[in-house]
Design a protein around this motif. Structure first.
Motif, PDB file in Angstrom:
ATOM      1  N   ASP A 230       0.778  -1.236   0.000  1.00 53.43           N
ATOM      2  CA  ASP A 230       0.000   0.000   0.000  1.00 53.43           C
ATOM      3  C   ASP A 230       0.813   1.292   0.000  1.00 53.43           C
ATOM      4  N   LEU A 231       2.096   1.235   0.349  1.00 53.78           N
ATOM      5  CA  LEU A 231       2.933   2.435   0.285  1.00 53.78           C
ATOM      6  C   LEU A 231       3.678   2.571  -1.033  1.00 53.78           C
ATOM      7  N   LYS A 232       3.705   1.526  -1.810  1.00 54.45           N
ATOM      8  CA  LYS A 232       4.598   1.477  -2.966  1.00 54.45           C
ATOM      9  C   LYS A 232       4.266   2.536  -4.012  1.00 54.45           C
ATOM     10  N   GLY A 233       3.001   2.667  -4.371  1.00 59.84           N
ATOM     11  CA  GLY A 233       2.625   3.607  -5.412  1.00 59.84           C
ATOM     12  C   GLY A 233       2.908   5.046  -5.026  1.00 59.84           C
ATOM     13  N   ALA A 234       2.574   5.407  -3.792  1.00 62.67           N
ATOM     14  CA  ALA A 234       2.791   6.782  -3.336  1.00 62.67           C
ATOM     15  C   ALA A 234       4.275   7.106  -3.237  1.00 62.67           C
ATOM     16  N   ALA A 235       5.056   6.153  -2.730  1.00 59.49           N
ATOM     17  CA  ALA A 235       6.505   6.368  -2.647  1.00 59.49           C
ATOM     18  C   ALA A 235       7.098   6.546  -4.028  1.00 59.49           C
ATOM     19  N   LEU A 236       6.657   5.725  -4.974  1.00 61.33           N
ATOM     20  CA  LEU A 236       7.164   5.819  -6.337  1.00 61.33           C
ATOM     21  C   LEU A 236       6.793   7.156  -6.971  1.00 61.33           C
ATOM     22  N   LEU A 237       5.591   7.645  -6.707  1.00 62.17           N
ATOM     23  CA  LEU A 237       5.176   8.952  -7.220  1.00 62.17           C
ATOM     24  C   LEU A 237       6.118  10.044  -6.732  1.00 62.17           C
ATOM     25  N   PHE A 238       6.375  10.085  -5.434  1.00 70.88           N
ATOM     26  CA  PHE A 238       7.223  11.134  -4.871  1.00 70.88           C
ATOM     27  C   PHE A 238       8.684  10.997  -5.311  1.00 70.88           C
ATOM     28  N   ALA A 239       9.113   9.770  -5.636  1.00 71.18           N
ATOM     29  CA  ALA A 239      10.516   9.529  -5.964  1.00 71.18           C
ATOM     30  C   ALA A 239      10.840   9.760  -7.432  1.00 71.18           C
ATOM     31  N   SER A 240       9.839   9.782  -8.284  1.00 72.35           N
ATOM     32  CA  SER A 240      10.065   9.748  -9.724  1.00 72.35           C
ATOM     33  C   SER A 240       9.695  11.064 -10.400  1.00 72.35           C
ATOM     34  N   ALA A 241       9.910  11.097 -11.702  1.00 74.04           N
ATOM     35  CA  ALA A 241       9.540  12.272 -12.497  1.00 74.04           C
ATOM     36  C   ALA A 241       8.041  12.504 -12.502  1.00 74.04           C
ATOM     37  N   ALA A 242       7.270  11.473 -12.203  1.00 71.67           N
ATOM     38  CA  ALA A 242       5.820  11.637 -12.145  1.00 71.67           C
ATOM     39  C   ALA A 242       5.407  12.642 -11.069  1.00 71.67           C
ATOM     40  N   GLY A 243       6.244  12.811 -10.049  1.00 76.92           N
ATOM     41  CA  GLY A 243       5.932  13.735  -8.972  1.00 76.92           C
ATOM     42  C   GLY A 243       6.775  14.988  -8.973  1.00 76.92           C
ATOM     43  N   LYS A 244       7.336  15.348 -10.114  1.00 75.09           N
ATOM     44  CA  LYS A 244       8.296  16.467 -10.152  1.00 75.09           C
ATOM     45  C   LYS A 244       7.678  17.816  -9.815  1.00 75.09           C
ATOM     46  N   HIS A 245       6.344  17.928  -9.892  1.00 73.18           N
ATOM     47  CA  HIS A 245       5.686  19.197  -9.582  1.00 73.18           C
ATOM     48  C   HIS A 245       4.959  19.131  -8.235  1.00 73.18           C
ATOM     49  N   ILE A 246       5.352  18.186  -7.400  1.00 76.68           N
ATOM     50  CA  ILE A 246       4.752  18.024  -6.072  1.00 76.68           C
ATOM     51  C   ILE A 246       5.838  18.226  -5.029  1.00 76.68           C
ATOM     52  N   THR A 247       5.669  19.163  -4.126  1.00 70.89           N
ATOM     53  CA  THR A 247       6.630  19.335  -3.030  1.00 70.89           C
ATOM     54  C   THR A 247       5.945  19.960  -1.823  1.00 70.89           C
ATOM     55  N   GLY A 248       6.444  19.612  -0.644  1.00 75.21           N
ATOM     56  CA  GLY A 248       5.900  20.127   0.601  1.00 75.21           C
ATOM     57  C   GLY A 248       4.602  19.476   1.028  1.00 75.21           C
TER      58      GLY A 248
END
Length: 260
Positions: A230-248
């Motif tokens: 259950d943590l894998k998808g969210a961790a991958l989002l924050f770690a990858s280019a898919a989450g490049k416009h997400i911070t804080g």
């Protein structure tokens, strides 16, 4: 424009995961490694780390480890140095190592308060600072993922174990995440937090056995505890280019427990 697979691809990236030999840390390490990252695990016990690296290797993941106690400043410094030496650069830092202590506020031992704060808050600051200085800021790139908790978003229920130091520490992690994200955005570094609800782990084993799954999930909209994926998808989002416009940001992964 990148396709979806490219956005989540971590090939060529490196990751340091503290508290990575089991539980939530191991789950995150599996997700990052499965998508191409080289992974360096850290925790206190070398035997646990060796077993974890063997398990990851069986999945085709490039993994190694450094034993360190992140509640100790000298160990954090040594870990940061070893991580840069081993990986070359640290692209992804997962601050997962943590501890809890159950006691009523009026009886909570000061030494236990300090133990929780040293590992859950102080070490997150120190390791982020070291990795930022040594790797991410010079590189102009970084992804920091801090493990908070829904315990940092609200008070415990009346029936819950009394964990005032833990709750306070995780609230601190959430605002640390916001503050560091604001400061380090200029360096191309994103900083986000995951806030899990109850997941089976060594830390939560006693609570789950005492209260029972049915009791613990009766007020959870999805009526379940977290599982090994259950943590894998969210961790991958924050770690990858898919989450490049997400911070804080802090994302609760709790079956809806924090919305009721």
């Amino acid at each position: 424009m990148s396709n979806t697979q490219e956005l989540f691809d971590l090939t060529g990236r490196t990751a340091l995961v503290t508290g990575g030999s089991q539980g939530l840390g191991m789950q995150i390490a599996e997700a990052l490694g499965a998508h191409g990252a080289r992974v360096l695990l850290s925790s206190r016990k070398e035997a646990d780390l060796a077993n974890a690296v063997e398990e990851l290797a069986a999945q085709g993941i490039d993994a190694s480890y450094v034993a360190a106690d992140c509640s100790r400043e000298q160990d954090v410094t040594r870990l940061a140095e070893a991580a840069v030496d081993t990986l070359g650069t640290v692209d992804i830092l997962v601050n997962n190592a943590g501890v809890s202590w159950g006691a009523p506020a009026e009886d909570h031992p000061l030494e236990a308060w300090d133990k929780v704060m040293d590992l859950n808050v102080r070490s997150v600051f120190l390791l982020s600072q070291h990795i930022g200085r040594r790797s991410m800021i010079p590189a102009g790139y970084g992804r920091i993922i801090n493990l908070a908790s829904i315990a940092g978003l609200r008070a415990n229920g009346l029936e819950a174990t009394k964990t005032i130091a833990y709750n306070t520490s995780k609230a601190a992690v959430i605002n640390f995440t916001r503050a560091l994200a604001g400061e380090w955005a200029r360096y191309g570094i994103t900083v986000n937090a995951l806030a899990p609800g109850f997941f089976p782990s060594r830390m939560t084993k006693g609570t789950i056995e005492k209260r029972g799954v049915d009791s613990m999930t009766k007020n959870v909209p999805l009526k379940r505890l977290g599982d090994q994926d259950d943590l894998k998808g969210a961790a991958l989002l924050f770690a990858s280019a898919a989450g490049k416009h997400i911070t804080g940001q802090t994302l609760a992964i709790d079956g809806g427990a924090s919305i009721v």
